[in-house]
Each structure stands twice: as structure tokens, then as C-alpha cells.
Enzyme design. Sequence first.
Site, short mmCIF file in Angstrom:
data_model
loop_
_atom_site.label_atom_id
_atom_site.label_comp_id
_atom_site.label_asym_id
_atom_site.label_seq_id
_atom_site.Cartn_x
_atom_site.Cartn_y
_atom_site.Cartn_z
N SER A 1 20.97 -5.77 11.37
CA SER A 1 19.92 -5.34 12.27
C SER A 1 18.58 -6.04 12.03
O SER A 1 17.70 -6.00 12.90
CB SER A 1 19.70 -3.83 12.13
OG SER A 1 19.17 -3.53 10.86
N SER B 1 22.73 -5.17 6.95
CA SER B 1 21.64 -5.58 7.85
C SER B 1 20.63 -6.57 7.28
O SER B 1 19.79 -7.07 8.01
CB SER B 1 20.88 -4.35 8.34
OG SER B 1 21.60 -3.69 9.32
N LYS C 1 9.57 -5.93 8.90
CA LYS C 1 10.54 -5.31 9.82
C LYS C 1 9.92 -4.06 10.42
O LYS C 1 9.29 -3.27 9.71
CB LYS C 1 11.84 -4.99 9.08
CG LYS C 1 12.94 -4.47 10.00
CD LYS C 1 14.27 -4.26 9.26
CE LYS C 1 15.37 -3.82 10.21
NZ LYS C 1 16.68 -3.65 9.55
#
Lengths: 481, 95
Positions: free
Chosen positions: A157, A181, A78
Site C-alpha cells: 500500500s 506494504s 506516508k
Amino acid sequence: MNDFENLSISSAIEGLANKNFTSLELTEFFIKKIEKNKDLNCFITSTFDKAIEMAKISDQKIKENEARPLEGIPIGMKDLFCTNGVRTTAGSKILENFVPFYESTVSNNLWNSGAIMLGKTNMDEFAMGSANTTSFFGNVKNPLGSKVNKELVPGGSSGGSASAVSSGLCLGSTGSDTGGSIRQPASFCGLVGLKPTYGRCSRFGMIAFASSLDQAGPITKTVEDSALMLQAMVSFDKRDSTSSRQSIPDFSDFKKLSIKGKRIGIPKEYMIDGLNSDIKKIWDSGISWFKSEGAEILEISLPHTKSALPTYYIIAPAEASANLARYDGIRYGFRHNADDLNDLYQKTRGFGFGKEVKRRLMIGTYVLSAGYYDAYYLKALKVRKLISQDFEDSFQKCDLILTPTTPNVAFAIGEKQTNPIEMYLNDVLTVPASLAGLPAISVPSGFNSEKLPIGLQLIGKPFDEISVLAAGAVIEESRGF
Amino acid sequence: MSIDNSTVKKVANLARIEINEEEETTLITELNNILGWVDELKQVNTDSVEPMLSVFNESMQMREDKAESNFDNNQILDNSPESNSGFFVVPRVVE
């Protein structure tokens, strides 16, 4: 060439050990696949040269019988984790050209375990979003949308991470979870997403959103893979003041743990208005699966559940407004030039941040400002205590809590964009465990009538990831796919 | 509680975020909605409840008060929008 698309991490480890294929073959397969699937927009930055280099080292280690736990396993990172020499943006224009000269502890731990970085995955700007529609680098598509001929969101997210694993562009990926998320995108993409106990994974080098809530975790295809990645990610880290010194178990021990006789709590307050009827059905199926395995099911009450989301939307923006004060256009990141210093700050931040981030910074600044601090921020901190206390009380009676992960399945790109609160409601079932810092997993448990995946969430006691994983495995074995 | 133009301007200034008129109008509506929604917390009885700043309950360890330098100046300055002779450059602040 082998088709590695549906491979799990555990079977890849086995295949590499048995010399059925090499890490270089695996890595090259995924590089080609990423290039073919650019329209999904899973990656902000690809690191293919680095991946090839790492794969060659891994193959050498395997040859010499020196394989580390994740040797040769290609993953997505990420873009919230700082990677030394590799651009790290947090999905924001303000960090569009930021190249860290240090490595986050979590990513460092993964590389030290032999994992291979294919690239940095797309995400909502500063992890603020539930649909991956707030990224400066464009929205991510959910690969499962093609099943229903719609462009669906992957959730957020950690949307790039989830979409990449779901579409077979990597074997696993990292996510970060502040209010859901990891778990929400995992649920939307038919994957396993685990948020460990707060303090398990170091926050060093992880770009901060809300420091009292942020926690890293893995997104994978299976529960076993989740345990494998988690093992590599966790560590005590003196560079993070809230890194836990609790002993780290062998997470693969979840396989030895029986759910028989465990008490599973079903919180009545999670039966919210607007809970999708297919999801309700799967929740009932989940209850019956645990009954069949000999677990004891009991109804519990978490009375402050409905206050969790408003509490979160005071605390998280408040912490964000302090954390994001560092983006001032002076030391790194985007700068909008101006003649006057104050003007430079205001323009840099006005142009550098996207809408959702600005909205949350405004809320956070407001609730911390003189005259409103007590009414909003302090009040929220007190309600957070009550929410946490609810869980503590319930865990006197039960060992695990079973709930749905989300109130609905993946929705179309462009939906829920008119009213921010509509988007926030996505996290209504994941936020309470975040506020209490508890470990929680989302496991694919079934499908709606359109064949879109539905995840169930298991919440555990602090530092009891093993029970959470063991219960997740029960779902995997019982769901019938 | 209601957010008007002047509050939005004041908060934007505190947050050091330049907003245009259009954004200002949108933010008035959105902030009113969001703050109106979180207002329901006022109904929760929190008498004698201690505020919870963090779930972390292990004692924090002191480290030796020793300066460490892990990076060289150039590495740090490489990321800056503007630098000169080993310094960050900002607009003139003293006349």
C-alpha cells in the site's frame, strides 16, 4: 543547480556537512521535481511552505555545527501518519478533510532528527491494497513503467512513497507494513524497504489498519539509508501499549557485521507455484552471493507457509473491522446526512469507504460474528501460532532466511482487478514474517528480461535488524549494479 | 458454508455499511470466493494450540490512573462535520 535525483541520504548528509550544497537547494530541487511529475500522483498533499521553512532551520543548524542525524534531508511522509496541522487522509474519502492536531510518534521522531517534510504520500485506502489502486485520490504510477512503455503499478500500500523515492522526488520516505506494504512496493520500484520487528516503531498517531500487524518502516535507495532512517524512526513510546522496551542498537553497526559463518536458511515452501522464473534465477544468484561471502546455506522448512495468506485474510480484516468502526461521521471526517442516526452511520460508511475497504470490513465483521468466530477468527489465531512457531524452530538452525519478496514483478495498472484473491496473492511471500512480527527487508537484487526490478527478502530473528541490514548490504555489493 | 442475500444484508447491517443491490450481488460472489479460499485452514490440525493474539511478549506497564487533557475542545470540534455550543451534533435520537 546540482542534480540531486540519484543522491542517497548518506551522500546528501555528507554533501550538506561539506557545504557542497544547502538544504534549501536540496528542498527547492525536490519541490520543482514534484511539480513536474504530478502525473505520477505520488503525493496527496504537498507541504512546500513548511518544507522551505524547515530547510532554513536546518541550514542554520548545519552552519552552527548543530546538525542532527537527518538534518536537512527532504522526505515523503506516508499519508497514514498523523501530522499536526497537515491534512491526513489514509487515502480515504472518509478522511478527505481530516486535519490532526497531534503528531504521530514516528513522524515526530523524524522531524526531531532534522528531516524535512515535502508532503504526504499517496497510498491504498487505509493501507488495504497491493497496487495503490484503491486510493480515493487515484492510483499512483510506477516511474519504471516508462522503461517498458506500460503504465505499471508501484505496488502497495505504500505506493506513493515508493514511486516518489524511485523517481527521485525525495531522498527517502516512510511506509507502513501490515502484510507487505513496505517490502512489496520497494521491490516493484527497485528500492530497499524495511519492516522492523513489531514493536520497534511506535504506532501512536499511525492510522490503524490491523493493530497486531501494523509496523512503520523506511523506503530508501540504499541499505545504509534504510539504517539511517530506521534509527530516527524507532523509540519506546508509552502512548503505544505494544511499543518495545528492548534496547535500541546503533543500526549503522551493520557495516561492521560480517556475514561469514552466518547460517542462511532457504525455505523450500517459498518455491511456490507461479513463482516467476526470472525471480527464481535471482533467488539462486542470491544464494551463490552469500556462499561466496562465506555464509552457510541450508534448506529449511516452514511447513505452515501455505496457510499464512488465508490466516492473514481473516486476522487483518477482523482487526480492521474493529479499528474502522470509529469512522461514523460524528466526530471527524466525512458525514452523509440522514434523518435517523443509524441511517447516518450506514450512509456515511457506505459512501465514505471504497470497495476494497468495504469488502474487508464485511469479511472482518463476518468472521467475528456470532456462530463464525470460532470457525474463522479463533482458528486463524491458532494457525498464526503455528506459523510463528515454524520461524522460531527454524531460527534454532539458521540466523537469517532468504526468499524472494514477491512472486512476480510490477504489473500493469488495471491487471488483477477482477478477482480480489488474485491481488491478495501478491503478498504470499511477505505475509508470513508479518504474522510472526519479524524484521524483514527487501533489497533490489536483479532484473527480469524487460529490465524490471526484482527484490529479494531477508527475514531475521526478532529485534535483529542489524543482521538483516548486514545481509542486505551483501546483496548490494554482490549484485553487480 | 455459503453466503446468500440475507447474510450479506445482515453483515452489512452489523458493519453499519449501506450497500446497494449491485454491491450486494458482487459481495455475495466475492465473499463466497474469499471465505471458500480461507476455508482451507480447517485442514490444519490446531488441537492443543493456543491462539496467538499478538506477537508482543513484553509485559505491559500500568500507568497512573490520572486524567490528562492535552487538547482543547475547539481543536477537537474543528474536525467534526457539525458542532454547536461545544457539542457534536447528531440527528434527533429521542422523540
